[in-house]
Design an enzyme around this catalytic site. Structure first.
Site, PDB file in Angstrom:
ATOM      1  N   VAL A  26       0.815  -1.223   0.000  1.00 15.34           N
ATOM      2  CA  VAL A  26       0.000   0.000   0.000  1.00 15.34           C
ATOM      3  C   VAL A  26       0.847   1.270   0.000  1.00 15.34           C
ATOM      4  O   VAL A  26       0.339   2.345  -0.306  1.00 15.34           O
ATOM      5  CB  VAL A  26      -0.986   0.058   1.201  1.00 15.34           C
ATOM      6  N   ALA A  30      10.422   6.300   3.363  1.00  6.24           N
ATOM      7  CA  ALA A  30      11.882   6.369   3.387  1.00  6.24           C
ATOM      8  C   ALA A  30      12.479   5.265   4.256  1.00  6.24           C
ATOM      9  O   ALA A  30      13.586   4.804   4.016  1.00  6.24           O
ATOM     10  CB  ALA A  30      12.305   7.737   3.913  1.00  6.24           C
ATOM     11  N   ASP A 141       5.639  16.454  11.503  1.00 11.67           N
ATOM     12  CA  ASP A 141       5.538  16.137  10.069  1.00 11.67           C
ATOM     13  C   ASP A 141       4.083  15.956   9.658  1.00 11.67           C
ATOM     14  O   ASP A 141       3.757  15.081   8.865  1.00 11.67           O
ATOM     15  CB  ASP A 141       6.348  14.872   9.759  1.00 11.67           C
TER      16      ASP A 141
END
Length: 350
Positions: A26, A30, A141
């Site tokens: 899916v 990184a 993030d």
């Protein structure tokens, strides 16, 4: 001893226990590959994230340990939860979490969102952030692809690998540029939970407009675009800049006046614009908090002070400044995994 099954996904070996079947890729990040699978024990769909070579360097080991500790600690309806964790015979680590059908990025690129969905999604983002921030954790993030949504419109924040303690000496560029708070670009050293409020504001604006609010090509262009809308940063904010080069750059920019967001968002609910104005403020100390934003009139249809919990205790960041060898991180990781499975570590060989 658990039985492991091997599968090849995008040329990567997935070694999972026989409890999980129907592997489907899916996403690729990184630091790992994510597959969907079916949990034979519960019958529920799950997401399995493989952390590739977690013990290859001390930095990767520490990052994986941090993500594991955070997933174990954070327990909230609007934060992704850990349902299993294991180390494979090849010494890769697998995190198993609940599977939600889509994410906000996919939703935003497929169709415009109606007002009630925007309200409900923003409410859940802020409800999750109130809890996370109360635990002493900053996400750092936050972006639409890190916000998972299911068919019932239940929303969960994920990807806490970059999250870090509220402390000075923060490291530089961590969040995706469009959603990055100006103090991360400017100050480098000191920032706090307010960076997540800025990111949430950018996501809110994108839900209202259907496109990113500050689509910078690089960090210089990014900052310039922000000032075109919000005006030049106040002098007291400029004085917090640590880097001489950054300071010179900011001072070289033409002076700009703030444009009222009501001009930019002409068709939006005035209450939505008012809340957005309070989230997108240059000075982080003047930015609205998650708890305050939940009480804003725009979110009145969903706001329930008795059902917006805070963390029972602060997250323990004491490990975060440790500079340890891989073998030590590995022992600590094994210990956390055994603790998760409620295994008495004195009786169980690693």
């Amino acid at each position: 001893m658990a039985e492991f099954i091997r599968a090849q996904i995008f040329g990567t070996t997935f070694e999972i226990t026989s409890r999980y079947t129907d592997l489907q890729p899916v996403g690729m990040g990184a630091f790992g590959l994510v597959c969907s699978a079916k949990d034979q024990l519960t019958g529920q769909p799950v997401a399995i994230k493989k952390i590739m070579k977690p013990f290859s360097t001390p930095v990767l080991s520490k990052r994986t340990y941090r993500e594991l500790k955070l997933l174990k600690h954070l327990k909230h309806e609007n934060v992704i939860s850990l349902s299993d964790i294991f180390i494979s015979p090849l010494e890769d680590i697998y995190f198993v979490t609940e599977l939600l059908g889509t994410d906000l990025h996919r939703l935003l690129t497929s169709r415009p969102l109606e007002k009630q969905f925007i309200q409900y999604f923003l409410y859940q983002i802020l409800r999750g952030l109130k809890y996370v921030h109360s635990a002493g954790v900053i996400h750092r993030d936050l972006k639409p692809s890190n916000i998972l949504v299911n068919e019932n419109c239940d929303l969960k924040i994920c990807d806490f690998g970059l999250a870090r303690i509220q402390d000075p000496q923060m490291t530089g560029y961590v969040s995706t540029r469009y959603y990055r708070a100006p103090e991360i670009m400017l100050t480098w050293q000191k920032y706090d939970v307010e960076v997540d409020i800025w990111s949430a504001g950018c996501i809110f604006a994108e839900m209202l407009e259907g496109k990113p609010l500050f689509p910078g090509k690089d960090h210089v262009n990014q900052f310039s675009i922000i000032t075109e809308l919000l005006g030049s940063p106040p002098e007291d904010v400029i004085h917090t800049i640590c880097s001489e080069n950054t300071l010179r750059f900011v001072q070289s920019l033409p002076k700009r006046e703030r444009i009222p967001l009501s001009q930019k968002f002409k068709n939006a609910d005035p209450a939505a614009v008012d809340l957005l104005e309070r989230m997108l403020v240059f000075d982080p100390k003047k930015r609205i908090s998650a708890a305050q934003a939940l009480a804003h009139e725009y979110l009145a249809p969903y706001h329930d002070p008795s059902d917006e919990p805070v963390a029972a205790e602060k997250f323990d960041w004491s490990f975060n400044d440790a500079d340890l060898p891989v073998d030590t991180w590995k022992i600590m990781m094994y210990s956390e995994i055994l603790d998760y499975h409620n295994v008495d570590q004195n009786d169980t060989p690693l």
